[in-house]
Design a protein around this motif. Structure first.
Motif, short mmCIF file in Angstrom:
data_model
loop_
_atom_site.label_atom_id
_atom_site.label_comp_id
_atom_site.label_asym_id
_atom_site.label_seq_id
_atom_site.Cartn_x
_atom_site.Cartn_y
_atom_site.Cartn_z
N ILE A 4 3.40 4.51 5.63
CA ILE A 4 3.62 5.94 5.44
C ILE A 4 5.09 6.20 5.08
O ILE A 4 5.38 6.99 4.17
CB ILE A 4 3.18 6.75 6.67
N SER A 5 6.01 5.51 5.74
CA SER A 5 7.43 5.71 5.40
C SER A 5 7.69 5.28 3.96
O SER A 5 8.41 5.95 3.22
CB SER A 5 8.34 4.96 6.37
N GLU A 6 7.08 4.17 3.54
CA GLU A 6 7.24 3.71 2.16
C GLU A 6 6.68 4.74 1.18
O GLU A 6 7.31 5.05 0.17
CB GLU A 6 6.52 2.38 1.95
N ALA A 7 5.50 5.28 1.49
CA ALA A 7 4.87 6.26 0.60
C ALA A 7 5.71 7.52 0.49
O ALA A 7 5.92 8.05 -0.61
CB ALA A 7 3.47 6.60 1.10
N MET A 20 0.81 -1.21 0.00
CA MET A 20 0.00 0.00 0.00
C MET A 20 0.86 1.27 0.00
O MET A 20 0.59 2.20 -0.75
CB MET A 20 -0.93 0.02 1.22
N GLY A 21 1.88 1.32 0.83
CA GLY A 21 2.71 2.52 0.90
C GLY A 21 3.41 2.82 -0.41
O GLY A 21 3.42 3.96 -0.87
N LEU A 22 3.98 1.79 -1.02
CA LEU A 22 4.67 1.98 -2.30
C LEU A 22 3.68 2.39 -3.39
O LEU A 22 3.95 3.30 -4.18
CB LEU A 22 5.39 0.69 -2.72
N ASP A 23 2.51 1.73 -3.42
CA ASP A 23 1.49 2.07 -4.42
C ASP A 23 1.01 3.50 -4.24
O ASP A 23 0.87 4.25 -5.21
CB ASP A 23 0.31 1.11 -4.33
N PHE A 24 0.75 3.89 -3.00
CA PHE A 24 0.28 5.24 -2.72
C PHE A 24 1.36 6.27 -3.07
O PHE A 24 1.07 7.33 -3.63
CB PHE A 24 -0.13 5.37 -1.26
N GLY A 25 2.62 5.95 -2.77
CA GLY A 25 3.72 6.85 -3.12
C GLY A 25 3.81 7.10 -4.61
O GLY A 25 4.03 8.22 -5.06
N ARG A 26 3.61 6.04 -5.40
CA ARG A 26 3.62 6.20 -6.86
C ARG A 26 2.45 7.07 -7.33
O ARG A 26 2.61 7.90 -8.21
CB ARG A 26 3.55 4.84 -7.55
N GLU A 27 1.27 6.86 -6.71
CA GLU A 27 0.11 7.68 -7.07
C GLU A 27 0.35 9.15 -6.76
O GLU A 27 0.00 10.03 -7.55
CB GLU A 27 -1.14 7.19 -6.33
N GLU A 76 21.41 4.59 -1.33
CA GLU A 76 20.80 3.66 -0.37
C GLU A 76 19.44 4.21 0.04
O GLU A 76 19.23 5.42 0.08
CB GLU A 76 21.70 3.53 0.87
N VAL A 77 18.52 3.31 0.34
CA VAL A 77 17.23 3.68 0.90
C VAL A 77 17.10 2.93 2.21
O VAL A 77 17.25 1.69 2.25
CB VAL A 77 16.06 3.34 -0.06
N ARG A 78 16.83 3.67 3.28
CA ARG A 78 16.79 3.10 4.63
C ARG A 78 15.39 3.17 5.21
O ARG A 78 14.72 4.19 5.10
CB ARG A 78 17.75 3.86 5.55
N PHE A 79 14.99 2.07 5.86
CA PHE A 79 13.67 1.99 6.47
C PHE A 79 13.81 1.61 7.94
O PHE A 79 14.65 0.77 8.28
CB PHE A 79 12.82 0.92 5.77
N GLN A 80 12.98 2.19 8.77
CA GLN A 80 12.98 1.84 10.18
C GLN A 80 12.36 0.47 10.42
O GLN A 80 12.74 -0.24 11.34
CB GLN A 80 12.24 2.88 11.01
N ILE A 125 11.09 -0.11 -7.54
CA ILE A 125 10.88 1.33 -7.40
C ILE A 125 12.18 2.08 -7.13
O ILE A 125 12.50 3.06 -7.79
CB ILE A 125 9.86 1.62 -6.29
N PHE A 126 12.92 1.63 -6.15
CA PHE A 126 14.09 2.41 -5.70
C PHE A 126 15.35 2.13 -6.51
O PHE A 126 16.21 2.99 -6.63
CB PHE A 126 14.33 2.18 -4.21
N GLN A 127 15.51 0.94 -7.03
CA GLN A 127 16.70 0.56 -7.79
C GLN A 127 17.97 0.99 -7.08
O GLN A 127 18.85 1.64 -7.65
CB GLN A 127 16.62 1.15 -9.20
N ALA A 128 18.03 0.62 -5.80
CA ALA A 128 19.16 0.99 -4.95
C ALA A 128 19.26 -0.04 -3.82
O ALA A 128 18.30 -0.75 -3.54
CB ALA A 128 18.93 2.38 -4.35
N PRO A 129 20.42 -0.09 -3.16
CA PRO A 129 20.52 -0.96 -2.00
C PRO A 129 19.49 -0.55 -0.94
O PRO A 129 19.28 0.64 -0.70
CB PRO A 129 21.95 -0.73 -1.50
#
Length: 192
Positions: free
Chosen positions: A124-127, A50-57, A148-152, A165-169
């Motif tokens: 929300i962090s993903e979005a 959901m977060g990734l999809d919403f972020g793209r929207e 790099e993309v970092r997530f808690q 989406i991110f194409q990164a570590p």
């Protein structure tokens, strides 16, 4: 998100929001109402990313004649574009603000909570990170490489959507939700 099974009208009713708000470009909802909508959406079974999809929207909405995106796209450097992005959010947001930290030749892009009533969930962090990365890549004509993309939050079982989406570590269980990019001249010069 409605295409994935979210009943938006029912969700708005549960959050005590008049659905006519969707037709008012200047309307705002409270942080509490946003949290109620997000919580309901989070329980929709057909939204594993959901977060990734919403972020793209959200990012796609920016590309369709949004004045903020237009100003960012016309900025002389990525640093100036980010400065515009931050100023806009300082004026328009009361729950969360973008934050940029420069350390040597790296830029760390994250979000700072400024409301006691708002909290950042996994989705929300993903979005937020997805939206920001998509906007920055578009402004840089896809010449921006995320370091790099970092997530808690912890790593989900399937990270293919993240990789696409991110194409990164990707790093999970980190102290902050943030994107790391290299600060370069002239395109990526940060003049803060």
């Amino acid at each position: 998100m409605t295409k994935n099974g979210l009943d938006l009208l029912n969700t708005f009713e549960d959050a005590n929001i008049d659905s006519l708000i969707l037709k008012d470009a200047e309307a705002r909802i409270s942080t509490h109402q946003f949290n109620l909508i997000w919580k309901k959406a989070n329980h929709t079974k057909n939204l594993p990313n959901m977060g990734l999809d919403f972020g793209r929207e959200i990012a796609n909405a920016y590309f369709k004649g949004n004045i903020l995106f237009g100003m960012m796209a016309n900025a002389p450097t990525l640093g100036k574009a980010l400065e515009i992005f931050c100023r806009y959010h300082i004026l328009s947001e009361d729950a969360i603000l973008p934050k940029i930290k420069i350390k040597e030749d790296l830029a760390f892009l994250s979000w700072q909570i400024v409301s006691d009533h708002f909290y950042i969930t996994r989705q929300i962090s993903e979005a937020l990170l997805c939206t920001l990365s998509q906007i920055l890549k578009s402004i840089a004509d896809n010449n921006l490489k995320l370091l790099e993309v970092r997530f808690q939050h912890g790593s989900p079982i399937d990270i293919q959507g993240y990789e696409d989406i991110f194409q990164a570590p990707l790093s999970f269980n980190q102290q902050k939700n943030e994107i790391v990019i290299r600060k370069r001249r002239p395109l990526f010069f940060f003049g803060f």
